[in-house]
Design a protein around this motif. Sequence first.
Motif, PDB file in Angstrom:
ATOM      1  N   SER A   1      -2.601  -2.369  -1.395  1.00 42.65           N
ATOM      2  CA  SER A   1      -1.199  -2.278  -1.551  1.00 42.65           C
ATOM      3  C   SER A   1      -0.795  -2.625  -3.042  1.00 42.65           C
ATOM      4  CB  SER A   1      -0.452  -3.350  -0.714  1.00 42.65           C
ATOM      5  OG  SER A   1      -0.979  -4.638  -0.859  1.00 42.65           O
TER       6      SER A   1
ATOM      7  N   THR B   1      -1.582   2.276  -7.162  1.00 43.04           N
ATOM      8  CA  THR B   1      -0.688   3.568  -6.828  1.00 43.04           C
ATOM      9  C   THR B   1      -1.625   4.484  -7.450  1.00 43.04           C
ATOM     10  OG1 THR B   1       0.206   3.390  -9.024  1.00 43.04           O
ATOM     11  CG2 THR B   1       1.461   2.100  -7.165  1.00 43.04           C
TER      12      THR B   1
ATOM     13  N   ASP C   1       3.029   4.784   6.309  1.00 45.85           N
ATOM     14  CA  ASP C   1       3.679   3.952   5.567  1.00 45.85           C
ATOM     15  C   ASP C   1       4.940   4.538   4.766  1.00 45.85           C
ATOM     16  OD1 ASP C   1       3.474   1.255   5.559  1.00 45.85           O
ATOM     17  OD2 ASP C   1       1.579   1.055   4.327  1.00 45.85           O
TER      18      ASP C   1
ATOM     19  N   ASP D   1       6.326   4.986   1.613  1.00 44.77           N
ATOM     20  CA  ASP D   1       7.274   4.374   0.923  1.00 44.77           C
ATOM     21  C   ASP D   1       7.159   5.009  -0.319  1.00 44.77           C
ATOM     22  OD1 ASP D   1       9.301   2.343   0.123  1.00 44.77           O
ATOM     23  OD2 ASP D   1       7.544   1.288  -0.737  1.00 44.77           O
ATOM     24  N   LYS D   2       8.076   5.397  -1.277  1.00 47.28           N
ATOM     25  CA  LYS D   2       8.052   6.085  -2.495  1.00 47.28           C
ATOM     26  C   LYS D   2       6.703   6.781  -2.502  1.00 47.28           C
ATOM     27  CE  LYS D   2      10.403   1.943  -4.412  1.00 47.28           C
ATOM     28  NZ  LYS D   2      10.364   0.982  -5.335  1.00 47.28           N
TER      29      LYS D   2
ATOM     30  N   ASP E   1       1.168   8.148  -4.500  1.00 44.86           N
ATOM     31  CA  ASP E   1       1.894   7.016  -3.761  1.00 44.86           C
ATOM     32  C   ASP E   1       2.310   6.251  -5.112  1.00 44.86           C
ATOM     33  OD1 ASP E   1       2.246   4.612  -2.573  1.00 44.86           O
ATOM     34  OD2 ASP E   1       0.215   4.453  -2.073  1.00 44.86           O
TER      35      ASP E   1
ATOM     36  N   SER F   1       4.375   3.413  -4.654  1.00 45.99           N
ATOM     37  CA  SER F   1       4.888   2.161  -4.063  1.00 45.99           C
ATOM     38  C   SER F   1       3.733   1.045  -4.763  1.00 45.99           C
ATOM     39  CB  SER F   1       4.753   2.255  -2.704  1.00 45.99           C
ATOM     40  OG  SER F   1       4.802   0.781  -2.149  1.00 45.99           O
TER      41      SER F   1
ATOM     42  N   GLN G   1       4.104  -2.007  -3.156  1.00 47.51           N
ATOM     43  CA  GLN G   1       4.227  -2.859  -1.949  1.00 47.51           C
ATOM     44  C   GLN G   1       3.390  -2.325  -0.836  1.00 47.51           C
ATOM     45  OE1 GLN G   1       8.226  -3.967  -1.489  1.00 47.51           O
ATOM     46  NE2 GLN G   1       8.395  -5.060  -3.631  1.00 47.51           N
ATOM     47  N   HIS G   2       3.352  -1.223  -0.599  1.00 51.51           N
ATOM     48  CA  HIS G   2       2.880  -0.697   0.619  1.00 51.51           C
ATOM     49  C   HIS G   2       1.359   0.382   0.417  1.00 51.51           C
ATOM     50  CE1 HIS G   2       6.092  -1.699   2.709  1.00 51.51           C
ATOM     51  NE2 HIS G   2       6.954  -1.464   1.944  1.00 51.51           N
TER      52      HIS G   2
ATOM     53  N   ASN H   1       0.107   4.031   1.362  1.00 51.14           N
ATOM     54  CA  ASN H   1       0.519   5.271   1.851  1.00 51.14           C
ATOM     55  C   ASN H   1      -0.953   5.986   1.967  1.00 51.14           C
ATOM     56  OD1 ASN H   1       3.427   5.170   1.716  1.00 51.14           O
ATOM     57  ND2 ASN H   1       3.242   5.410  -0.356  1.00 51.14           N
TER      58      ASN H   1
END
Length: 193
Positions: free
Chosen positions: A61, A64, A88, A90-91, A175, A177, A179-180, A182
């Motif tokens: 996580s 990126t 996932d 996210d962003k 990706d 994000s 925090q997550h 992807n």
Amino acid sequence: MISRKTIIFGFIVLSLAGLIIYSQIVPEKKTVYKEDFKNCNSEGEFLRCKDGALYLETTNSAQTGKGFWNKNVSLSPGKISWNWNGQDLDKFSLWLKVTFSDHKSIYYVAAGSMNPQSEGEYYRDQENRRRFSPSIIISGIPRSTVERNLVEDYKKYCGSAENIKIEKLSAGFGDNSTQHQNILSISDLKIYG
């Protein structure tokens, strides 16, 4: 009185005629291009090819990443289909781009994805003048199996589709994000004549 042999022969002739007429009326989907993603022409640390799919997987996580895949082709436009998916989400960015011989391009962008950064392509015309061709972006394409008619999309967004060819297929993954994690993939990319 009509003999059994005559009736059977007539039935066979009528059946064959029916099959011939049916095959002429119902067009056959003929695949003119299929990408199996065995040989990845890709850029990006996290982009991989595996089991017939091209995918981006950020391994934890805190990371990126992004990646791009390109393939030069020379095909007449027809219908295009592919399957894309993600976890996932996210962003993220996930898109497929088709570039045509007249320097026009269409981006198909997955639902929920950020749009690509490209605004179009610069090229040199026949008199060596620098020109710009803006890209068309079609957003909100469902993350599942997709089928689009390239000729109809081209006519709707770019103009007359006479004498054009597909010159390049591209896919982009991102990706953004922190925090997550992807996981994004595209597979079963085909063009039908």
